[in-house]
Scaffold this active site. Sequence first.
Site, mmCIF file in Angstrom:
data_model
loop_
_atom_site.group_PDB
_atom_site.id
_atom_site.type_symbol
_atom_site.label_atom_id
_atom_site.label_comp_id
_atom_site.label_asym_id
_atom_site.label_seq_id
_atom_site.Cartn_x
_atom_site.Cartn_y
_atom_site.Cartn_z
ATOM 1 N N GLU A 38 -51.382 67.990 16.810
ATOM 2 C CA GLU A 38 -50.758 68.412 15.471
ATOM 3 C C GLU A 38 -49.904 67.976 14.737
ATOM 4 O O GLU A 38 -48.931 68.078 13.875
ATOM 5 C CB GLU A 38 -51.646 69.768 15.288
ATOM 6 C CG GLU A 38 -52.967 70.161 14.951
ATOM 7 C CD GLU A 38 -53.494 71.916 14.757
ATOM 8 O OE1 GLU A 38 -54.415 72.253 14.614
ATOM 9 O OE2 GLU A 38 -52.762 73.043 15.718
ATOM 10 N N HIS A 71 -73.930 65.484 -4.546
ATOM 11 C CA HIS A 71 -73.009 64.296 -4.768
ATOM 12 C C HIS A 71 -72.110 64.292 -6.037
ATOM 13 O O HIS A 71 -72.491 64.991 -6.974
ATOM 14 C CB HIS A 71 -74.659 63.337 -5.179
ATOM 15 C CG HIS A 71 -73.941 62.331 -5.260
ATOM 16 N ND1 HIS A 71 -73.770 61.196 -4.102
ATOM 17 C CD2 HIS A 71 -73.463 60.864 -6.138
ATOM 18 C CE1 HIS A 71 -73.151 59.783 -4.908
ATOM 19 N NE2 HIS A 71 -73.296 59.684 -5.922
ATOM 20 N N LYS A 75 -48.100 76.737 10.337
ATOM 21 C CA LYS A 75 -48.179 75.440 11.890
ATOM 22 C C LYS A 75 -48.771 74.776 10.061
ATOM 23 O O LYS A 75 -48.543 73.822 9.436
ATOM 24 C CB LYS A 75 -49.567 75.308 12.732
ATOM 25 C CG LYS A 75 -49.473 74.586 12.922
ATOM 26 C CD LYS A 75 -51.267 73.858 13.234
ATOM 27 C CE LYS A 75 -52.322 75.011 12.477
ATOM 28 N NZ LYS A 75 -53.095 74.925 14.129
ATOM 29 N N CYS A 100 -50.749 79.322 13.502
ATOM 30 C CA CYS A 100 -51.948 78.981 12.037
ATOM 31 C C CYS A 100 -51.067 78.603 11.140
ATOM 32 O O CYS A 100 -51.339 77.867 10.642
ATOM 33 C CB CYS A 100 -52.606 79.990 12.612
ATOM 34 S SG CYS A 100 -53.522 80.987 13.866
ATOM 35 N N CYS A 145 -50.281 84.118 15.970
ATOM 36 C CA CYS A 145 -50.328 83.253 14.330
ATOM 37 C C CYS A 145 -49.833 83.497 13.356
ATOM 38 O O CYS A 145 -50.525 82.496 12.604
ATOM 39 C CB CYS A 145 -52.307 84.113 14.154
ATOM 40 S SG CYS A 145 -52.524 83.195 13.025
ATOM 41 N N TYR A 149 -54.395 70.748 21.074
ATOM 42 C CA TYR A 149 -54.431 70.693 19.342
ATOM 43 C C TYR A 149 -52.855 71.372 19.141
ATOM 44 O O TYR A 149 -52.132 70.463 17.767
ATOM 45 C CB TYR A 149 -55.206 70.783 18.934
ATOM 46 C CG TYR A 149 -55.289 73.316 19.021
ATOM 47 C CD1 TYR A 149 -54.192 72.854 17.179
ATOM 48 C CD2 TYR A 149 -55.575 73.274 19.990
ATOM 49 C CE1 TYR A 149 -54.357 75.112 17.737
ATOM 50 C CE2 TYR A 149 -55.106 74.828 20.169
ATOM 51 C CZ TYR A 149 -55.119 75.152 18.826
ATOM 52 O OH TYR A 149 -54.450 77.104 18.712
ATOM 53 N N GLU A 195 -72.080 65.104 1.955
ATOM 54 C CA GLU A 195 -72.555 64.495 1.591
ATOM 55 C C GLU A 195 -73.417 63.577 2.713
ATOM 56 O O GLU A 195 -75.024 63.571 3.332
ATOM 57 C CB GLU A 195 -73.477 64.327 0.154
ATOM 58 C CG GLU A 195 -73.182 62.806 -0.149
ATOM 59 C CD GLU A 195 -73.428 61.937 -1.083
ATOM 60 O OE1 GLU A 195 -74.166 62.489 -1.075
ATOM 61 O OE2 GLU A 195 -72.299 61.351 -1.972
HETATM 62 C C1 LIG Z 1 -48.295 76.575 17.429
HETATM 63 C C2 LIG Z 1 -50.066 77.411 17.151
HETATM 64 C C3 LIG Z 1 -50.544 76.969 16.383
HETATM 65 C C4 LIG Z 1 -52.035 77.778 16.561
HETATM 66 N N1 LIG Z 1 -52.887 77.398 15.649
HETATM 67 C C5 LIG Z 1 -54.339 78.664 15.857
HETATM 68 C C6 LIG Z 1 -55.387 77.928 14.240
HETATM 69 O O1 LIG Z 1 -54.667 77.068 13.947
HETATM 70 N N2 LIG Z 1 -56.431 78.919 14.844
HETATM 71 C C7 LIG Z 1 -56.454 79.861 15.558
HETATM 72 O O2 LIG Z 1 -57.183 80.263 14.997
HETATM 73 N N3 LIG Z 1 -55.595 80.037 16.643
HETATM 74 C C8 LIG Z 1 -54.350 79.004 16.475
HETATM 75 N N4 LIG Z 1 -53.206 78.878 17.295
HETATM 76 C C9 LIG Z 1 -53.737 80.358 18.481
HETATM 77 C C10 LIG Z 1 -53.333 81.912 17.599
HETATM 78 O O3 LIG Z 1 -52.419 82.063 16.946
HETATM 79 C C11 LIG Z 1 -54.052 82.910 19.280
HETATM 80 O O4 LIG Z 1 -54.847 82.759 19.698
HETATM 81 C C12 LIG Z 1 -53.515 84.442 18.821
HETATM 82 O O5 LIG Z 1 -52.609 84.313 17.588
HETATM 83 C C13 LIG Z 1 -53.551 84.866 19.452
HETATM 84 O O6 LIG Z 1 -54.242 86.417 19.276
HETATM 85 P P1 LIG Z 1 -53.134 87.527 19.928
HETATM 86 O O7 LIG Z 1 -53.762 88.982 19.464
HETATM 87 O O8 LIG Z 1 -54.627 87.055 21.332
HETATM 88 O O9 LIG Z 1 -51.949 87.266 20.186
HETATM 89 P P2 LIG Z 1 -50.633 87.333 19.569
HETATM 90 O O10 LIG Z 1 -51.251 86.961 18.422
HETATM 91 O O11 LIG Z 1 -49.718 86.033 20.049
HETATM 92 O O12 LIG Z 1 -50.098 88.466 19.735
HETATM 93 C C14 LIG Z 1 -49.124 89.606 20.970
HETATM 94 C C15 LIG Z 1 -48.001 89.965 20.505
HETATM 95 O O13 LIG Z 1 -47.954 90.841 21.136
HETATM 96 C C16 LIG Z 1 -46.261 90.978 21.373
HETATM 97 N N5 LIG Z 1 -45.425 91.396 23.030
HETATM 98 C C17 LIG Z 1 -45.658 90.712 24.030
HETATM 99 N N6 LIG Z 1 -45.936 91.067 24.748
HETATM 100 C C18 LIG Z 1 -45.175 92.905 24.460
HETATM 101 C C19 LIG Z 1 -44.906 94.451 24.727
HETATM 102 N N7 LIG Z 1 -44.766 94.541 26.463
HETATM 103 N N8 LIG Z 1 -44.610 95.024 24.201
HETATM 104 C C20 LIG Z 1 -44.587 94.780 22.620
HETATM 105 N N9 LIG Z 1 -45.112 93.740 22.053
HETATM 106 C C21 LIG Z 1 -45.219 92.605 23.048
HETATM 107 C C22 LIG Z 1 -45.454 89.759 20.975
HETATM 108 O O14 LIG Z 1 -44.178 89.886 20.589
HETATM 109 C C23 LIG Z 1 -46.711 89.051 19.884
HETATM 110 O O15 LIG Z 1 -46.644 89.256 18.756
HETATM 111 C C24 LIG Z 1 -52.317 78.703 17.624
HETATM 112 C C25 LIG Z 1 -50.961 78.966 18.209
HETATM 113 C C26 LIG Z 1 -49.995 78.034 18.747
HETATM 114 C C27 LIG Z 1 -48.995 78.709 19.723
#
Ligand SMILES: Cc1cc2nc3c(=O)[nH]c(=O)nc-3n(C[C@H](O)[C@H](O)[C@H](O)COP(=O)(O)OP(=O)(O)OC[C@H]3O[C@@H](n4cnc5c(N)ncnc54)[C@H](O)[C@@H]3O)c2cc1C
Length: 462
Positions: free
Chosen positions: A184, A439, A51, A48, A43, A180, A444
């Site tokens: 986007e 308004h 983006k 997010c 994110c 999306y 609205e």
């Molecule tokens: C281009 C794009 C735009 C987006 N826009 C939106 C938006 O506008 N609104 C919205 O709500 N969501 C959006 N999302 C989705 C959102 O980013 C994800 O839903 C969110 O980040 C999920 O969080 P998470 O904690 O599950 O995983 P992540 O945020 O992906 O975090 C996982 C982390 O784990 C780390 N990792 C992985 N494996 C290991 C390991 N074995 N050891 C140590 N670290 C590890 C990774 O490096 C990463 O930092 C977007 C996603 C993308 C790709």
Amino acid sequence: MTAYDYDLFVIGGGSGGVRAGRVAASLGKRVAIAEEYRFGGTCVIRGCVPKKLFVYASQYAEHFEDAAGYGWDVGESTFDWKKLIAAKDKEIARLEGLYRRGLENNGAEILETRAELVDAHTVRLTKTGKTVTAEKIVIATGGWPNPHAALPGHEFCISSNEAFDLPELPRSILIAGGGYIAVEFANIFHGLGVDTTLIYRGKEILSRFDHDLRQGLHRAMVEKGIRIVLTDVIEEVTRAAAGGLVAKTLNGETIAVDTVMLALGRDPNTRGLGLEAAGVAVNERGAIVVDEYSRTSVPNIYALGDVTDRVQLTPVAIHEAMCFIETEYRNNPTAPDHQLIPTAVFSQPEIGTVGLSEEEAARRYPELEIYRAEFRPMKATLSGRAEKMIMKLVVDAASRKVVGAHVLGHDAGEMAQLLGISLKAGVTKDDFDRTMAVHPTAAEELVTMYNPSYRVRNGERV
Ligand SMILES: Cc1cc2nc3c(=O)[nH]c(=O)nc-3n(C[C@H](O)[C@H](O)[C@H](O)COP(=O)(O)OP(=O)(O)OC[C@H]3O[C@@H](n4cnc5c(N)ncnc54)[C@H](O)[C@@H]3O)c2cc1C
């Protein structure tokens, strides 16, 4: 009792992992959190946040054009991609610092390393090879863009990861996908002056959204100059002799562009994580299988966020983390609530939506009232921009409950947030009717659609 090194070990420092780790540490738990890349996760670093910054950047061309209708002469304007990247990098570095400080200030131990499971209570830190133990483990490793490895030439293509750091702004781009992220980025690149084509195998972009909004956005994008190719897919990508890439499609088109971006879904980050060794079950997509409390097949191991492939959104990952905290550390078992999640597509125009599309509602309710308005927003009058807003309420005729609310147009995401509260509270159409309008606003219209535009009975429009 076994003495573990930590009460909680979190794998992954993204939206879900950081929240779980920070709050558990604030409750006095001994917490370690491992991140293999950068804290903040998808994110903050490549999702997010950057983006949305790019969305803002890409809107200025239209703002400058629109200004003329309001008496402004903006003069020559130029855009510097490298300046945008540098400004974006500075902001995400600031946010990353906040995430790290939040963890540290609450006493969580930050480990800058990849972590893999050895067994149900043991984790290996791959940077040093050291193993540590924890009473509970949270897996929050997120997802990764599907590389479409079966596509010849996929290695020449970029994903959203690279799109945030391209050394040069391409002159032309072909984006594959209809979700999306694809939509986007098509709007972002077009707004920055890139000749943009979107190619999608389906009949219309953004499946699962309300058809009105899908078609309305499609029309608006085409009017702006984005080319949308439907019911077709890229079959091969090759390097062109003169530089750039050539994509051949199933329907026989040849599209020459500087850059091809694949936005074909995201895969759960579970490869090489040691899940088998620990006994954690995954489904056919490689997503970790969890129960209603985000507990995996191993009772002391939880998984949350994108890696579970439930709803891939940041607020959902955070909510699942908070439910984990309630369940495990506050003696208050709480299952995440995945109903009525408001969401936005930061396209141009924007989509904001909560609840059921008309099609989905028609499958669930015998009779619907549909309230629909399509109009030119006030701002477009003097600017002369030919743009339309669409607002739509989907109402269960029997209970008068509003089961879906959909907006296409400026600030639709902001409206969806507030509509989300109303729908969550079980709002009826009568509540909308009793609400005074603000308004003059575009919103609205949501409280002034007094008569149904049409009804849907047993799935048929009447
Ligand atoms: C281009 C794009 C735009 C987006 N826009 C939106 C938006 O506008 N609104 C919205 O709500 N969501 C959006 N999302 C989705 C959102 O980013 C994800 O839903 C969110 O980040 C999920 O969080 P998470 O904690 O599950 O995983 P992540 O945020 O992906 O975090 C996982 C982390 O784990 C780390 N990792 C992985 N494996 C290991 C390991 N074995 N050891 C140590 N670290 C590890 C990774 O490096 C990463 O930092 C977007 C996603 C993308 C790709």
